[in-house]
Design an enzyme around this catalytic site. Structure first.
Site, PDB file in Angstrom:
ATOM      1  N   SER A 153     -18.093  17.419   2.737  1.00  0.00           N
ATOM      2  CA  SER A 153     -16.689  17.741   2.858  1.00  0.00           C
ATOM      3  C   SER A 153     -15.847  17.077   1.769  1.00  0.00           C
ATOM      4  O   SER A 153     -15.950  17.429   0.604  1.00  0.00           O
ATOM      5  CB  SER A 153     -16.212  17.355   4.255  1.00  0.00           C
ATOM      6  OG  SER A 153     -15.056  18.063   4.597  1.00  0.00           O
ATOM      7  N   LYS A 205       8.263  26.298  14.579  1.00  0.00           N
ATOM      8  CA  LYS A 205       8.420  24.850  14.541  1.00  0.00           C
ATOM      9  C   LYS A 205       7.562  24.146  15.584  1.00  0.00           C
ATOM     10  O   LYS A 205       7.029  23.063  15.335  1.00  0.00           O
ATOM     11  CB  LYS A 205       9.901  24.483  14.752  1.00  0.00           C
ATOM     12  CG  LYS A 205      10.178  22.987  14.705  1.00  0.00           C
ATOM     13  CD  LYS A 205       9.803  22.406  13.343  1.00  0.00           C
ATOM     14  CE  LYS A 205      10.093  20.930  13.269  1.00  0.00           C
ATOM     15  NZ  LYS A 205       9.654  20.357  11.986  1.00  0.00           N
TER      16      LYS A 205
END
Length: 333
Positions: A153, A205
């Protein structure tokens, strides 16, 4: 110049410095020690010798350095502060800023003509990983990444910025993928009589808020973020490794043993640490090299941890990021 000759020249300079310091100290401070002042003079002679040896050692190190290659280790989960994401039973890693600082120190060191990045990491946060990658790319000279136990990764992200990537046959390499997660406690909240009232400006949001069930539109929005991060990851690796992006996508974020990663083109060479040093010597056009490890200050827990603690994390993690908002949503690259 061979390492034996360099070492002999360094010792010679130090000995000459010690003798000169002793002579100067003797002349300045020593006489027959029949008073307290004379005894103090002898002590000053000794102090002068010590200072002279240290100064001579620095001069010798500057003229005939003991190393021509710098090594910087990236070990453990990659994060800004070295703590990494909260994985039970796993210690912290080295703070990324410390690693970047050591790479910059190697870049500024005229004796360091090549850089070895020793990688033993399951990944970590996006920006800290990219900071390390960028620092390695700025090094003026050959850069060789060397995977020991795990290079997954974020570790692979860093390696893609180096000229070559080496690994052991049984190193764990890969995990080129992205994961996003959010706890969904809407059902539990309902059973407990907890309600969620929305006070927000902006449609998305509070997307991923743990106290409400995400709508299909919000799911699509969040998955779009994951896809964008993944495209960016694939693009960076494809550019750095000079690989076909489709070939990277076909790895499906899996990890591979070093020998399999080599067959897929994810690794340039297989070999031991000695093989890596031999390759660096070849890149520099010499018979052998001397390596100095540039080491930041590390906490005791970071030095004592074992890389086996991270193997399970490497299988499930992508290049992780703490892009965590107040609603509980987390993305990990």
């Amino acid at each position: 110049m061979t390492s034996q000759l360099t070492r002999a020249l360094r010792i010679g300079i130090v000995l000459v410095g010690a003798v000169l310091a002793a002579v100067v100290g003797w002349i300045l401070f020593y006489s027959v020690p029949d008073t307290l002042a004379d005894l103090l003079g002898i002590l000053l002679v000794i102090v002068t010798i010590i200072i002279g040896v240290r100064l001579a050692g620095r001069v010798a190190g500057s003229i005939y350095p003991e190393y021509d290659v710098a090594e910087v280790a990236v070990e453990g989960p990659i994060s800004r502060d070295g703590d990494g994401p909260p994985i039970p039973g796993r210690g912290g890693g080295t703070p990324s800023d410390d690693i970047v600082e050591q790479i910059h120190a190697a870049t500024d060191d005229s004796n360091a003509e090549a850089l070895i990045l020793k990688l033993n990491t399951p990944g970590g946060e996006v920006l800290p990983s990219d900071d390390i990658r960028r620092a390695a790319m700025e090094f003026d000279g050959p850069t060789v990444a060397y995977a020991t136990d795990v290079c997954a990764s974020g570790g692979y992200w860093i390696a893609s910025g180096c000229d070559e990537l080496w690994a052991h046959d049984t190193s764990v390499v890969g995990s080129i993928g992205v994961i996003g997660s959010s706890v969904n406690a809407a059902g539990l909240a309902e059973r407990l009589g907890i309600t969620y009232e929305r006070f927000a400006a902006g449609k998305y949001k509070d997307a991923g808020n743990v106290l409400k069930e995400p709508s299909s539109d919000e799911r699509e929005y969040l998955q779009g973020l994951i896809d964008d991060y993944y495209d960016h990851f694939v693009e960076r690796v494809a550019d750095g490794r000079e690989m076909d992006p489709q070939a990277i996508r076909e790895t499906e974020a899996r990890v591979y043993l070093g020998v399999d990663a080599y067959d897929l083109g994810l690794v340039d060479h297989l070999g031991t640490r000695d093989d890596v040093e031999a390759r660096v010597a070849e890149l520099l056009g010499r018979d052998e090299v001397q390596v100095r490890e540039f080491t930041p200050h590390r906490r005791l827990a970071a030095r004592l941890r074992g890389s086996a603690q991270y193997l399970t994390y490497a299988f499930g993690a992508g290049l992780s990021s703490s892009l965590e908002n107040t609603d509980g949503l987390r993305f990990r690259f």
